[in-house]
Design an enzyme around this catalytic site. Sequence first.
Site, PDB file in Angstrom:
ATOM      1  N   TYR A  78      -3.325   1.255  -3.247  1.00 37.53           N
ATOM      2  CA  TYR A  78      -2.132   1.646  -2.984  1.00 37.53           C
ATOM      3  C   TYR A  78      -1.518   2.985  -3.767  1.00 37.53           C
ATOM      4  O   TYR A  78      -1.064   3.807  -2.873  1.00 37.53           O
ATOM      5  CB  TYR A  78      -1.218   0.518  -3.463  1.00 37.53           C
ATOM      6  CG  TYR A  78       0.266   0.804  -3.166  1.00 37.53           C
ATOM      7  CD1 TYR A  78       0.761   0.664  -1.995  1.00 37.53           C
ATOM      8  CD2 TYR A  78       1.169   1.021  -4.342  1.00 37.53           C
ATOM      9  CE1 TYR A  78       2.276   0.707  -1.834  1.00 37.53           C
ATOM     10  CE2 TYR A  78       2.305   1.203  -3.965  1.00 37.53           C
ATOM     11  CZ  TYR A  78       3.113   0.942  -2.877  1.00 37.53           C
ATOM     12  OH  TYR A  78       4.408   1.204  -2.564  1.00 37.53           O
ATOM     13  N   THR A 106      12.722  -6.367  -3.181  1.00 37.46           N
ATOM     14  CA  THR A 106      12.695  -6.491  -1.818  1.00 37.46           C
ATOM     15  C   THR A 106      12.422  -8.044  -1.744  1.00 37.46           C
ATOM     16  O   THR A 106      11.715  -8.727  -2.288  1.00 37.46           O
ATOM     17  CB  THR A 106      11.723  -5.772  -1.171  1.00 37.46           C
ATOM     18  OG1 THR A 106      10.566  -6.117  -1.477  1.00 37.46           O
ATOM     19  CG2 THR A 106      11.836  -4.372  -1.090  1.00 37.46           C
TER      20      THR A 106
END
Length: 267
Positions: A165, A200
Amino acid sequence: MKPIPDTSPVPNYRDMLALAGRGFVVAGAGQGIGRQTAHALASAGAKVLCVDVVEEFAQQVAAEVGGVALVADMCERSGVQEALDLARASFGALAGIVDIIGMSNFKSIAETDDEDWEHAQRINLRHAFLLAQMGSAALAGDGGGSLVFIASVTGLNGAPRNASYGAAKAGLISLVKTAAVEFGPLNVRTNAIAPGLVWTPRLSAQIGEERRAYWAKNAPLDRVALPQDIAAAALFLSSDLASFVSGQVLTVDGGTSRKYPYPIDTL
């Protein structure tokens, strides 16, 4: 030396934040940062094409902001072209693109296999390349505009369990800087936002609500970021307030990355 009075005109700074009638594409608009960004742009008067791979999410957000929904894969050229064509057909012209798409998998270098690596490059970088390449041409054809990408502090600093990532986000940051140089003469600005941890729905499900208090204490501002914190930065970079801002990476992490590295045992 005699002081020289400043008689330069003063713009209406409030109006410079307005996006009245301008067409925008939000890629990954279905939830979290994407949903809040669609709302932020719409609140400033923008017309928003809400793109997501989940039809229910795309339709819901488009209904919330009075926008247009599209189900498409932005990692495919055909999906990007469909989004650009629909936005221009629906709004008359395109003024900006905000790319929210991305996903981390929290694996160390030793744990990362070939499939993990390839998936990370696709879901975090390929769509950015396509939107930069194809989107810049569309924006330039309509007189110019703004590209905003969501990077990550892991692309700026080393972070444990963020091997593939972080590498993809570092590539995205490099792409943004090069795009700013190449597309600037076309009146296309390119910038990135580098969030830290953002609470989130997906992240909450990944690491659990019990970790939230710990991460809040890790930040100098004593809270975790919310999706609207990132959306506000996207609105600024998309507006005329940022008309001379290009090739920049705006870190939005509450000062955490200026404090100390993330502890290795928290993900």
